[in-house]
Design an enzyme around this catalytic site. Structure first.
Site, PDB file in Angstrom:
ATOM      1  N   LYS A 207       0.828  -1.194   0.000  1.00 30.42           N
ATOM      2  CA  LYS A 207       0.000   0.000   0.000  1.00 30.42           C
ATOM      3  C   LYS A 207       0.871   1.255   0.000  1.00 30.42           C
ATOM      4  CE  LYS A 207      -3.664  -2.040   2.903  1.00 30.42           C
ATOM      5  NZ  LYS A 207      -4.839  -1.874   2.034  1.00 30.42           N
ATOM      6  N   ARG A 281     -10.044 -11.737   2.475  1.00 31.36           N
ATOM      7  CA  ARG A 281     -10.904 -12.837   2.012  1.00 31.36           C
ATOM      8  C   ARG A 281     -10.190 -14.183   2.152  1.00 31.36           C
ATOM      9  NH1 ARG A 281     -11.394 -10.007  -3.685  1.00 31.36           N
ATOM     10  NH2 ARG A 281     -11.149  -8.272  -2.232  1.00 31.36           N
TER      11      ARG A 281
END
EC number: 3.4.11.23
Length: 427
Positions: A207, A281
């Protein structure tokens, strides 16, 4: 501590000197909040934020009109991560005071836990804090198991182990069983599954600073479902509920997972990793497999899962996904009763097929051809829920955390969603 500033309520408009839109006025006795009947709880919360902004750190809620909901609205706006604030609460009947005290204990726990620096809240600490909170309200009605590190790999929790292995702090799975019946054979009514990424660097799909600086909050889903179970217990939950928290850091190291890796799950699904920043996920999948194995009536997972949900809803609503229209309606009804913001976003069968891989059954992220990121993330999770068309709710927790203050919230965690999930569990 200074003398308390009195805060009173009035249904009369403020004196014209304060302006026709004034929501509060100051007088010799203290501060009066002027309710107009349109959005009184929101008005109280916004006024409390302004009062805190004036540097007033000790208040007394005084006079008529205060109830648990209005007291709570004030506290939601007044509380902030820095400094000490003291509130002298008005006289409430026993039931309302107990409700307020439970909110203060549990939802403040959620906010404070999410706000905690990642250095002091690793995967093991998050799991233990959750155990301590639930045990405090449930006593001997709770049992739990913590599995960590290489034991996860040996037991087949490959998503959680893969994501967490790059950190010196071992990944952890908490499996907690709240069983008020005392019967080990009692059916499980509901399973709650939470994403507990205690810091998310993005891994090798790293990020930028502007997107990483709030990633201590990436365990917000785990904190929310933990708080929801605790709060439901204080409201008399008498059904068996299991909690699964999937806790890990997502960091870069020589042992971290890489793009192109393939994860094989216990249900036989093979997933190609094409974005290490779509890690939530991957860990939730392990928890959902365990939840499905319990054959519950209800599975709820909560996660700060996608930026796409925030793009759609900002930080003002949690995003709700489900194939079960009736169940989604029940959750939205619970949200309305608790005055918490949820908004349903699309989830269809075709979203389950929008994660193609050349090397595995699934890819862990959508491509440019399939840009509905929040919906495809929910579609991915559905592959790990045995009966995904009934009894399953996915909450993408876009309203969990604010990077900057706004008129009704300080910066940091909000605690939103706890009461709604608890309401659904006890309905």
């Amino acid at each position: 501590m200074t003398e308390a500033m009195k805060i009173t309520l009035s249904t009369q408009p403020a004196d014209a000197r304060w302006g026709e839109k004034a929501t509060y006025s100051i007088n010799n006795d203290g501060i009066t909040l002027h309710l107009n009947g349109a959005d009184d709880l929101g008005l109280i919360q916004r006024a409390a934020r302004k009062i805190d902004g004036l540097g007033i750190k000790h208040v007394q809620l005084s006079g008529e009109g205060w109830d648990a909901d209005r007291c709570w609205a004030f506290w939601q706006g007044y509380k902030a991560p820095k400094g000490i604030r003291k509130v002298e609460w008005p006289d409430l009947d026993d039931a309302q005071r107990q409700e307020l005290d439970n909110r203060l204990m549990i939802i403040d726990w959620v906010r404070d836990t999410i706000n905690a620096p990642a250095e002091e809240l690793g995967p093991s600490q998050l799991a233990q804090r959750a155990v301590d909170l639930i045990s405090n309200v449930a006593g001997d009605r709770v049992t739990y198991r913590i599995t960590k590190g290489e034991d996860l790999r040996e037991q087949g929790y490959m998503g959680l182990h893969t994501v967490g292995r790059g950190s010196e702090r071992s990944p952890v799975l908490l499996a907690l069983d709240y069983n008020p019946t005392g019967d080990k054979e009692a059916p499980v009514y509901a399973c709650l599954v939470g994403k507990g990424i205690t810091f998310d660097s993005g891994g090798y799909s790293i990020k930028q600073t502007a997107f990483m600086d709030s990633m201590k909050s990436d365990m917000g889903g785990a904190a929310t479902v933990t708080g929801a179970l605790a709060f439901a217990i204080t409201r008399g939950l008498n059904k068996r509920v299991k909690l699964f928290l999937c806790c890990a850091d997502n960091l870069i190291s020589g042992n971290a997972f890489k793009l192109g890796d393939i994860i094989t799950y216990r249900n036989g699904k093979k997933v190609e990793v094409m974005n290490t920043d779509a890690e939530g996920r991957l860990v939730l999948a392990d928890g959902l497999i365990d939840a499905s194995a319990q054959k519950p009536e209800l599975i709820i997972d909560a996660a700060t899962l996608t930026g796409a949900a925030k793009t759609a809803l900002g930080n003002d609503y949690h995003a709700l996904f489900s194939f079960d229209d009736a169940l989604a309606g029940r959750l939205l009804a619970s949200a309305a009763q608790e005055n918490e913001p949820f908004w349903r976003l699309p989830l269809a069968e075709f979203h389950r097929n929008q994660l193609p891989s050349n090397f595995a059954e699934l890819n862990n992220t959508g491509s440019a051809a399939y840009p509905a990121g929040a919906s495809t993330a929910a579609g991915f999770l559905s592959h790990f829920v045995e009966n995904y068309q009934q009894g399953w709710l996915h909450i993408d927790c876009s309203a969990t955390y604010r990077k900057a203050p706004v008129e009704q919230w300080s910066a940091g965690a909000t605690g939103l969603g706890v009461r709604t999930i608890a309401n659904l569990l006890t309905a």
